[in-house]
Structures are given as structure tokens and as C-alpha cells.
Design an enzyme around this catalytic site. Structure first.
Site, PDB file in Angstrom:
ATOM      1  N   LYS A 224      38.386  54.184  47.217  1.00 14.40           N
ATOM      2  CA  LYS A 224      38.103  53.154  46.178  1.00 14.40           C
ATOM      3  C   LYS A 224      37.087  52.025  46.584  1.00 14.40           C
ATOM      4  CE  LYS A 224      42.261  52.905  43.138  1.00 14.40           C
ATOM      5  NZ  LYS A 224      43.358  51.833  42.591  1.00 14.40           N
TER       6      LYS A 224
ATOM      7  N   ASN B  82      49.931  51.324  43.043  1.00 13.95           N
ATOM      8  CA  ASN B  82      49.751  49.912  42.211  1.00 13.95           C
ATOM      9  C   ASN B  82      50.975  49.199  42.285  1.00 13.95           C
ATOM     10  OD1 ASN B  82      46.843  50.016  41.812  1.00 13.95           O
ATOM     11  ND2 ASN B  82      47.118  51.335  40.107  1.00 13.95           N
TER      12      ASN B  82
ATOM     13  N   HIS C 230      45.514  38.416  48.902  1.00 19.84           N
ATOM     14  CA  HIS C 230      45.930  39.704  47.945  1.00 19.84           C
ATOM     15  C   HIS C 230      47.206  39.914  48.189  1.00 19.84           C
ATOM     16  CE1 HIS C 230      45.527  43.622  45.828  1.00 19.84           C
ATOM     17  NE2 HIS C 230      46.010  44.103  47.250  1.00 19.84           N
TER      18      HIS C 230
ATOM     19  N   ARG D  20      48.677  58.522  42.026  1.00 21.19           N
ATOM     20  CA  ARG D  20      48.044  57.595  42.930  1.00 21.19           C
ATOM     21  C   ARG D  20      48.311  56.441  42.307  1.00 21.19           C
ATOM     22  NH1 ARG D  20      42.079  57.547  45.701  1.00 21.19           N
ATOM     23  NH2 ARG D  20      42.026  55.371  46.254  1.00 21.19           N
TER      24      ARG D  20
ATOM     25  N   HIS E  64      47.834  41.154  40.556  1.00 21.10           N
ATOM     26  CA  HIS E  64      46.720  40.794  40.112  1.00 21.10           C
ATOM     27  C   HIS E  64      46.405  39.749  39.104  1.00 21.10           C
ATOM     28  CE1 HIS E  64      44.554  45.037  41.282  1.00 21.10           C
ATOM     29  NE2 HIS E  64      44.819  44.067  42.252  1.00 21.10           N
TER      30      HIS E  64
ATOM     31  N   GLU F 227      51.957  45.119  51.841  1.00 20.93           N
ATOM     32  CA  GLU F 227      51.406  46.387  51.553  1.00 20.93           C
ATOM     33  C   GLU F 227      52.463  47.319  52.519  1.00 20.93           C
ATOM     34  OE1 GLU F 227      49.121  47.035  49.115  1.00 20.93           O
ATOM     35  OE2 GLU F 227      47.789  45.446  49.017  1.00 20.93           O
TER      36      GLU F 227
ATOM     37  N   HIS G 205      50.987  45.490  42.004  1.00 20.46           N
ATOM     38  CA  HIS G 205      49.817  44.973  41.886  1.00 20.46           C
ATOM     39  C   HIS G 205      49.515  44.412  40.516  1.00 20.46           C
ATOM     40  CE1 HIS G 205      48.918  46.840  45.559  1.00 20.46           C
ATOM     41  NE2 HIS G 205      47.796  46.253  45.601  1.00 20.46           N
TER      42      HIS G 205
ATOM     43  N   GLU H 238      42.818  58.924  40.785  1.00 24.14           N
ATOM     44  CA  GLU H 238      44.007  58.214  40.207  1.00 24.14           C
ATOM     45  C   GLU H 238      44.419  58.680  38.821  1.00 24.14           C
ATOM     46  OE1 GLU H 238      42.893  53.960  40.282  1.00 24.14           O
ATOM     47  OE2 GLU H 238      45.028  53.543  40.583  1.00 24.14           O
TER      48      GLU H 238
ATOM     49  N   ARG I 114      21.389  57.018  45.522  1.00 21.72           N
ATOM     50  CA  ARG I 114      22.702  57.893  44.783  1.00 21.72           C
ATOM     51  C   ARG I 114      23.725  58.278  46.078  1.00 21.72           C
ATOM     52  NH1 ARG I 114      18.422  59.813  41.817  1.00 21.72           N
ATOM     53  NH2 ARG I 114      18.261  58.850  39.815  1.00 21.72           N
TER      54      ARG I 114
ATOM     55  N   LYS J  39      49.396  56.350  52.673  1.00 24.93           N
ATOM     56  CA  LYS J  39      48.372  56.349  51.743  1.00 24.93           C
ATOM     57  C   LYS J  39      47.325  57.572  51.569  1.00 24.93           C
ATOM     58  CE  LYS J  39      45.047  53.917  49.462  1.00 24.93           C
ATOM     59  NZ  LYS J  39      44.183  52.572  49.390  1.00 24.93           N
TER      60      LYS J  39
HETATM   61  N1  LIG Z   1      39.834  49.770  48.262  1.00 24.62           N
HETATM   62  C1  LIG Z   1      41.211  49.716  48.076  1.00 24.62           C
HETATM   63  O1  LIG Z   1      41.673  50.526  48.200  1.00 24.62           O
HETATM   64  C2  LIG Z   1      41.610  48.324  48.314  1.00 24.62           C
HETATM   65  C3  LIG Z   1      43.039  48.143  48.638  1.00 24.62           C
HETATM   66  C4  LIG Z   1      43.812  46.969  48.780  1.00 24.62           C
HETATM   67  C5  LIG Z   1      42.891  45.975  48.779  1.00 24.62           C
HETATM   68  N2  LIG Z   1      41.632  45.945  48.463  1.00 24.62           N
HETATM   69  C6  LIG Z   1      40.794  44.702  48.396  1.00 24.62           C
HETATM   70  O2  LIG Z   1      40.595  44.198  49.887  1.00 24.62           O
HETATM   71  C7  LIG Z   1      40.031  42.718  49.570  1.00 24.62           C
HETATM   72  C8  LIG Z   1      41.194  41.996  50.537  1.00 24.62           C
HETATM   73  O3  LIG Z   1      41.044  42.538  51.843  1.00 24.62           O
HETATM   74  P1  LIG Z   1      41.209  41.570  53.154  1.00 24.62           P
HETATM   75  O4  LIG Z   1      42.992  41.161  53.015  1.00 24.62           O
HETATM   76  O5  LIG Z   1      41.217  42.510  54.387  1.00 24.62           O
HETATM   77  O6  LIG Z   1      40.516  40.074  53.114  1.00 24.62           O
HETATM   78  P2  LIG Z   1      39.010  39.744  53.731  1.00 24.62           P
HETATM   79  O7  LIG Z   1      38.367  41.227  53.658  1.00 24.62           O
HETATM   80  O8  LIG Z   1      38.811  38.882  52.815  1.00 24.62           O
HETATM   81  O9  LIG Z   1      39.432  39.051  55.098  1.00 24.62           O
HETATM   82  C9  LIG Z   1      40.187  38.203  55.332  1.00 24.62           C
HETATM   83  C10 LIG Z   1      39.571  37.041  56.115  1.00 24.62           C
HETATM   84  O10 LIG Z   1      39.749  37.462  57.747  1.00 24.62           O
HETATM   85  C11 LIG Z   1      38.698  37.263  58.335  1.00 24.62           C
HETATM   86  N3  LIG Z   1      38.777  38.406  59.206  1.00 24.62           N
HETATM   87  C12 LIG Z   1      38.556  39.651  59.106  1.00 24.62           C
HETATM   88  N4  LIG Z   1      38.892  40.651  60.233  1.00 24.62           N
HETATM   89  C13 LIG Z   1      39.238  39.344  61.193  1.00 24.62           C
HETATM   90  C14 LIG Z   1      39.436  39.503  62.509  1.00 24.62           C
HETATM   91  N5  LIG Z   1      39.598  40.731  63.125  1.00 24.62           N
HETATM   92  N6  LIG Z   1      39.566  38.366  63.165  1.00 24.62           N
HETATM   93  C15 LIG Z   1      39.299  37.059  62.621  1.00 24.62           C
HETATM   94  N7  LIG Z   1      39.059  36.973  61.348  1.00 24.62           N
HETATM   95  C16 LIG Z   1      39.086  38.045  60.592  1.00 24.62           C
HETATM   96  C17 LIG Z   1      37.485  37.457  57.084  1.00 24.62           C
HETATM   97  O11 LIG Z   1      36.356  37.040  57.710  1.00 24.62           O
HETATM   98  C18 LIG Z   1      38.258  36.853  55.823  1.00 24.62           C
HETATM   99  O12 LIG Z   1      37.823  35.504  55.828  1.00 24.62           O
HETATM  100  C19 LIG Z   1      40.454  42.393  48.309  1.00 24.62           C
HETATM  101  O13 LIG Z   1      39.193  42.229  47.614  1.00 24.62           O
HETATM  102  C20 LIG Z   1      41.037  43.730  47.545  1.00 24.62           C
HETATM  103  O14 LIG Z   1      40.829  44.014  46.064  1.00 24.62           O
HETATM  104  C21 LIG Z   1      40.889  47.143  48.275  1.00 24.62           C
HETATM  105 ZN   LIG Z   2      46.790  46.104  47.284  1.00 25.05          ZN
END
Ligand SMILES: NC(=O)c1ccc[n+]([C@@H]2O[C@H](COP(=O)([O-])OP(=O)(O)OC[C@H]3O[C@@H](n4cnc5c(N)ncnc54)[C@H](O)[C@@H]3O)[C@@H](O)[C@H]2O)c1
Ligand SMILES: [Zn+2]
Ligand SMILES: NC(=O)c1ccc[n+]([C@@H]2O[C@H](COP(=O)([O-])OP(=O)(O)OC[C@H]3O[C@@H](n4cnc5c(N)ncnc54)[C@H](O)[C@@H]3O)[C@@H](O)[C@H]2O)c1
Ligand SMILES: [Zn+2]
Lengths: 361, 361
Positions: free
Chosen positions: A143, A244, A264, A240, A251, A185, A247, A236, A121, A226
Site C-alpha cells: 500500500k 484495519n 500513528h 485484508r 485515524h 501494531e 484504525h 483489500e 508508470r 502481515k
Molecule cells: N503502507 C502501509 O501499509 C502503512 C501501514 C502503517 C502505517 N503507514 C504509514 O506510516 C506512517 C507512519 O510511519 P512511522 O511511524 O514510521 O513514522 P515516520 O516515518 O514519520 O518516522 C517517525 C520519525 O522517526 C524518525 N526516524 C526514522 N527512523 C529513525 C531511526 N532509525 N533513528 C532515528 N530516527 C528515525 C523519522 O525521521 C521521523 O521523524 C503514517 O503515514 C502511516 O499512514 C503505512
Molecule cells: Zn497502522
């Protein structure tokens, strides 16, 4: 070291922006108070580059720690993979006072945050973002989530990290496409909130080749925006939703292409172009500012058109199952000026169709 | 109708105790404000008895509603089963403003609460407990959870319901063993908090044959105690641990018998007997009061000994993987007087062993 405090009603934490910060992780965790065990959740690529440094830092600070390597990629952002985190938590006997560190991009951050919020939890989670996208967006705001076969992030929680530690140096190993993607972003923050950032980005000659000081400025301004939005609306309920921007269409594009074709941020870039055109068509935004947005996105080497095999019908249907849909009607975040946007705008389907059609090559 | 308000810092909700209340569910949900869709999560047994009445009440209040029947039993309290709730939520297009109703015992309540807290990062949940255990305990307080193959409730959240609607009439169909089992939690409240309740229970001639007014008194006193403790410590930072009285040994017994031999309350009954003896052995509690507890438990037709095939070693090992264990040492909630208990008491292993040995037939 630059410290951005995030003061929520329910919890306070810092975003630390610190070149070389990876080596300070252990010390930073000591500041968080009582914990003995730490589980670092990451993936093989990231661990190869940074795993040893992180473990050394934790060891030096006196923590008992273990690492878990999850398979890389959005398609593994599932409950199944979260179960591997649960198993690792069990194997290294995490307790309520333990800490889970998410070392990675948004995929690792979202899954690890979800696992931390639901294991016993709730155990503490520290975000150590390693992608630009995670640094400016995913790691901040609490999130968490995993995907369901029928939609992105349908399962998740609101759960704040205890610390976000940003070490810009780790971006050196990030593939160029990932960095570019995240710029979407950053541009988003300019359009919806921070006009000064937007205008400054327009003056940079090459977003691929930033000076360290320029990169730091981008990180600081993005994290500040942010954090500011999240503090005003943690769950949200209203404001907030502005984050989006881009998005809704983004999405849908990611989803109809099975999360394989676009990163993304590339989806968000396309979504911002679509939203900009919607706003211009509805007379909410000046056509010239919408064009400046499109130019900045294109200049950042991000897509502004999608391939013709992506059908408008499929996109619209996908948007209607999006979780932000209230009683069947799709609503959009639309810009009114650079630095200001409206949320919850309904768009007539005919306008939506014609804008989406206009963007398919 | 008796209304017990639960005023937490983060949310306010009511416990309504109301004979025939099932027929008022629709009207009660209208009071909660904007929602159009309702998903009722239950199991085949409960739906057979009460499904039609609940659906009629929701229909009359103008809700669009659907029911989901999950398989009955603690062994189905898993992430897999929660995924069936997610699928149903998707199939009936629940939105953030929708409501999920948990119609059932603690198993349904815990899983449904977990699903509601994680679907779309949180939709509202209304608890309609149908077992005595859920009425006096599980439905109140916002703990949600599912089991992991290696431990009970290892996965879960803190997530408050928007309403708890208790209709004592539904207990008419509850198997006698279930009712008796729940009396363990009622006796627990007497021992740790409500001495008056304890003494009054001692005066009742047969806990199997309660007058309606007696049953209502039990429900009201129990809900009040639970609510009071939860309000003072929502996230189990301190005081709330008092509610785990009898649960450390109880959970271990349930776990080593694979959750098949004992009902939850039966495990708690055994755990209270063990804790009472520990407290007496350590000189914290008078032997005569510990004996009164044992007599009240036995009088309620609850077990006070376990079979010799349950090894003390296995119990101790299981306790050490319990999530309440801080740095390897098992701590207990132990009574000091009827109506008052201490939390976090460490017990020497030799004392623990001899008490556990003494209780194995
Ligand atoms: N929680 C939130 O508020 C929020 C906001 C925006 C996006 N997201 C989520 O984030 C995700 C996308 O994240 P992302 O774009 O970081 O992609 P990701 O986490 O898939 O990373 C992208 C790639 O880069 C590689 N990588 C990461 N750091 C590295 C580094 N320093 N050197 C070499 N390679 C590296 C990883 O292995 C991966 O293959 C989506 O699932 C999206 O829904 C969440
Ligand atoms: Zn995003
Ligand atoms: N969340 C909390 O704070 C909390 C507190 C205590 C216990 N719990 C959990 O609650 C669970 C035990 O709950 P329980 O004892 O209610 O068991 P249960 O939910 O399994 O229900 C017991 C049985 O009674 C049947 N039943 C339920 N209502 C009935 C009715 N009115 N008529 C006929 N049959 C009926 C059910 O079908 C089931 O077979 C455990 O999983 C435990 O971990 C949670
Ligand atoms: Zn219990």
C-alpha cells in the site's frame, strides 16, 4: 539472515531480516537484476545516521546512486513532496530499470512507494524501513499513499516492493516514543491473528527493554502475519481489512488532532481500546479478554484514554468520511477472541457514542 | 453494437462500438455491477454538446451523478488538474465501489484514468472517448498519465478501464483538424500490424469524407489491433513498444514546440515519416514502401515536413530524456514491411541527424 518470502499472484519478493543488513543493501540489489541507477529517498535525520553506510554499500556494488532528503513528518506526506521525488528522479535520470530505495519510516516508505509506482508508470522500489512501525507494518504489503488535506492516505496505489530489507540495528537510534508507538501494531497482530504472540507479549516484563532475540521474534512474527494476510488478499477486497483493526477510531483521532498530537501507533492503540470495548458491549468479545488487551496496551506505555477536548461528534463525523465507509455506514473490525476478529461489523450509533464518551478523559 | 473483448490476465473488459451509444451509458454501467455514485469528468466544450445526454442516461439508470468540467488542452494535463478531480471525488463522496467516467479526448482520458487509479488506491474508470484519437488509441490499453514540465506522460500508471464505450456519432462535432490528426494513429496500425488496413486506406478517395460504414471499419480494425497488442504485453515489457512507432521523434517535436504547434497525431505523422526514412536509410525497409507511407500520410492532410526553426540538436537532446531511453541510447521502432515492424533498433547518430535535417523545411 531470516528470509520471509511473500508470494503474491502478481509478484514475488522477500522480506529479509538481518542485523547489520544496511551494509548488504548493494549486494541485495544486485540480486534483483538489471539496474544501474539507484535513488535513495530519506530524510535529514535518517541520512545523518545511515546515509553514508547506505551510499557506501551501493557504491561498492557498482551502482550510480544519489540521495534525496525530504522534510520529516506526517504533514509533509503530500503530493507536493512526492513532486520533489519526481524532480530528483528526473535530475538523476532514472529509467524504467532503475530502483528507488525508501530509507525511513512509514512516511518515507508510503511516499516513495507512491512515487515509484507512478514515475514512468512504475519503477522498482526497495523498502528499507528504519522505524519499528515500518518494519512490522508499513513497508510490507504494497500500500502506498499520501494525505489529502481532507483525509489520510486518500491518494495512493497498490504497488509491491521488490525487496524489504529489515536491519533491526537501526532501531538503536529511534526515539523511545516511536518504538512504543509501533508496539500497538504488534499487539494488533496478536489480537486479530496470532494468539501465541499475544500471550508471549503478556509474559515480557518490559517492552522497552527487549533482548535482541526478543526483538527479532517480534519482527519475524509480525512480518509473517502481515505477509500472510496480504498474500490472501492483495487489494483489500475482504480479509485484508482485518489489518484495519483499531484504525477506524485511530485515524479519526489522528485527523481531528491534525496529525500533531498522536503518533500513528498511539492512535491505533486508542482505536483498539475503543474497538475492544465496542466488541465487549455488543457481546462479541469477552470483557475479560478486552481487559487483557487494555492492560497489555497500557503496559506498553501506550495511551488508553484521550483528552476531553476531542469531541465524540467530531470523531464520528470524521469516521464517516473515511474511505472504508461503504454507503455512509461505518463498519468496524472487532475481536471475537484473542487471535481472531470479524470484519465489516456495523455498530449502532448509540453504542459507538457511549464507548467514545467513556474514553474521553 | 460491436463488442471487442479485451482479456488481460488481471482484468477483462469490453470495447463497445455503438452509434448512439451515449444514451446507453447508464444501462452499460449497470452491467458492471454494484455502484451508486458516478463522477463524469469532461471539459466545457464536450459537456456543452453531450453533458445533458450523458447525465440523463445515468439518471434513468438510477445513478447519483455529478459532472466536473476541467479546462481543455494538453497544457492542463498536469498533477494540478488531477487534484481538481480528487477534490470533486471528495465533494461527491466517491467510494471504492463508485465509477468515474472519462468523457472526452485523450487528455481527459489520461488524467481521469490516473486520478481513478490513485483515488482511494483505485476506483473503477469507464472511458467514453469523444475524439477519434481517443477512440482508436488513448482510451484502450490502460496507460494513464499526466505531463511533467520536463516531459510528456512522465507520471502515470497502468490501470485498465472497466469498459470503453465508443459512440462514433460524437465525431460529428469534432474539428476537422482533430480528426485528421487521429488518422496518423490509424495509419500507424496499418504500417506496424495490419497490412490489409493499410492497403484499404490507400484505396479510399478522401479520408475527410468517410461513409459511416467506413468509419466503423476504421474504428473496429484499430481497436482490435490495439487490444491485441495490449493483451500480449500489458505493461510494455516488449511487444507493446511497437505502438510507439513514430512517437520517439513525434514526442520530441511536440515537446520542443511546447505542445502548442502540433496536435499529437500530427507529431506522430512527422515521426512516422522520420522513422520510415531511417528504416529505408538503414536498408531495413524498401524505399518504395516508405514512399507509400509518406503518400498516405500526406493524402490524409497530415504534415510530412516541419519548419526549419525546429533544430535537429534540440530534437536529439529531447529524445535522450524520453522515458523509453535505456542507458542513454535512443532506440526506434522501425518498419520492415507494411504490416510488420521491429522494436529497439539503435540508429547511428549520423543517420539520425541527416534524416532529421532532411525533414526540416
Ligand atoms: N503502507 C502501509 O501499509 C502503512 C501501514 C502503517 C502505517 N503507514 C504509514 O506510516 C506512517 C507512519 O510511519 P512511522 O511511524 O514510521 O513514522 P515516520 O516515518 O514519520 O518516522 C517517525 C520519525 O522517526 C524518525 N526516524 C526514522 N527512523 C529513525 C531511526 N532509525 N533513528 C532515528 N530516527 C528515525 C523519522 O525521521 C521521523 O521523524 C503514517 O503515514 C502511516 O499512514 C503505512
Ligand atoms: Zn497502522
Ligand atoms: N493513454 C494512451 O494510451 C494514449 C495514447 C495516445 C495518446 N494519448 C494522449 O491523448 C492526448 C491527446 O488526445 P486527443 O487527441 O483526444 O486530444 P484532446 O483530449 O485534447 O481533445 C482535443 C480537443 O477536442 C475537443 N473535443 C473532444 N471531443 C470533442 C467532440 N466530440 N466534439 C467537439 N470537440 C471535441 C476537446 O475539447 C479538445 O479541445 C495526449 O495527451 C496523449 O498523450 C494517450
Ligand atoms: Zn499516440
Amino acid at each position: 539472515m531470516i528470509r520471509i518470502p511473500v508470494a503474491l499472484p502478481s509478484s514475488h519478493y522477500d522480506i529479509r531480516i538481518e542485523p547489520g543488513g544496511l551494509d548488504q543493501l548493494g549486494a541485495a540489489l544486485l540480486d534483483l537484476g538489471k539496474a544501474d541507477r539507484v535513488l535513495v529517498v530519506s530524510n535529514p535525520t535518517i541520512l545523518k545516521h545511515y546515509g553514508a553506510r547506505v551510499q557506501r554499500s551501493l557504491l561498492q556494488a557498482g551502482f550510480e546512486s544519489a540521495s534525496l532528503a525530504l522534510p520529516a513528518g506526517e504533514r509533509y506526506k503530500t503530493l507536493r513532496t512526492v513532486e520533489r521525488i519526481y524532480q530528483a528522479a528526473l535530475d538523476c535520470r532514472l529509467e524504467r530499470s532503475s530502483i528507488i530505495v525508501a530509507l525511513g519510516g512509514g512516511v518515507i516508505g508510503d511516499m516513495t512507494g507512491f512515487a515509484a509506482s507512478t514515475w514512468l508508470r512504475g519503477v522498482r522500489v526497495v523498502q528499507v524501513p528504519t522505524t519499528l512501525l515500518a518494519m512490522v507494518d508499513a513497508a510490507i504489503g504494497g500500500k502506498t499513499g499520501v494525505n489529502h488535506p481532507q483525509g489520510k492516505n486518500l491518494i495512493g496505489t497498490f504497488y509491491q516492493p521488490s525487496l524489504v530489507l529489515v536491519d533491526p540495528d537501526v532501531l538503536a537510534t529511534l526515539p523511545r516514543r516511536e518504538r512504543r508507538s509501533a508496539m500497538a501494531e504488534v499487539i494488533k497482530y496478536g489480537v486479530i491473528w496470532d494468539a501465541e504472540l499475544f500471550r508471549w507479549l503478556e509474559t515480557l516484563s518490559d517492552l522497552d527493554r527487549l533482548e535482541p532475540a526478543q526483538l527479532t521474534r517480534i519482527l519475524v512474527r509480525s512480518c509473517q502475519t502481515k505477509a500472510e494476510v496480504v498474500v490472501r488478499d492483495e487489494r483489500e477486497g475482504g480479509l485484508r481489512a482485518i489489518l484495519n483493526y483499531g484504525h477506524t477510531v485511530g485515524h479519526a483521532i489522528e485527523s481531528v488532532t491534525n496529525y500533531r498530537r498522536y503518533l500513528h501507533g498511539e492512535g491505533v492503540a486508542l482505536g483498539m481500546v475503543a474497538a475492544g470495548r465496542l466488541a465487549a458491549n455488543l457481546g462479541l468479545w469477552s470483557a475479560s479478554e478486552a481487559a487483557r488487551q487494555e492492560a497489555l496496551i497500557a503496559g506498553a506505555h501506550l495511551p488508553v484514554r484521550w483528552a476531553g477536548d476531542i469531541a465524540t461528534d467530531a470523531l464520528i463525523e470524521r469516521m464517516q468520511t473515511d474511505k472504508k465507509v461503504v454507503t455512509g455506514r461505518v463498519r468496524f473490525v472487532l475481536p471475537e477472541a484473542i487471535g481472531r476478529a470479524s470484519i465489516g461489523v456495523e455498530v449502532p450509533e448509540a453504542v459507538l457514542r457511549s464507548v467514545l464518551d467513556s474514553l474521553a478523559d
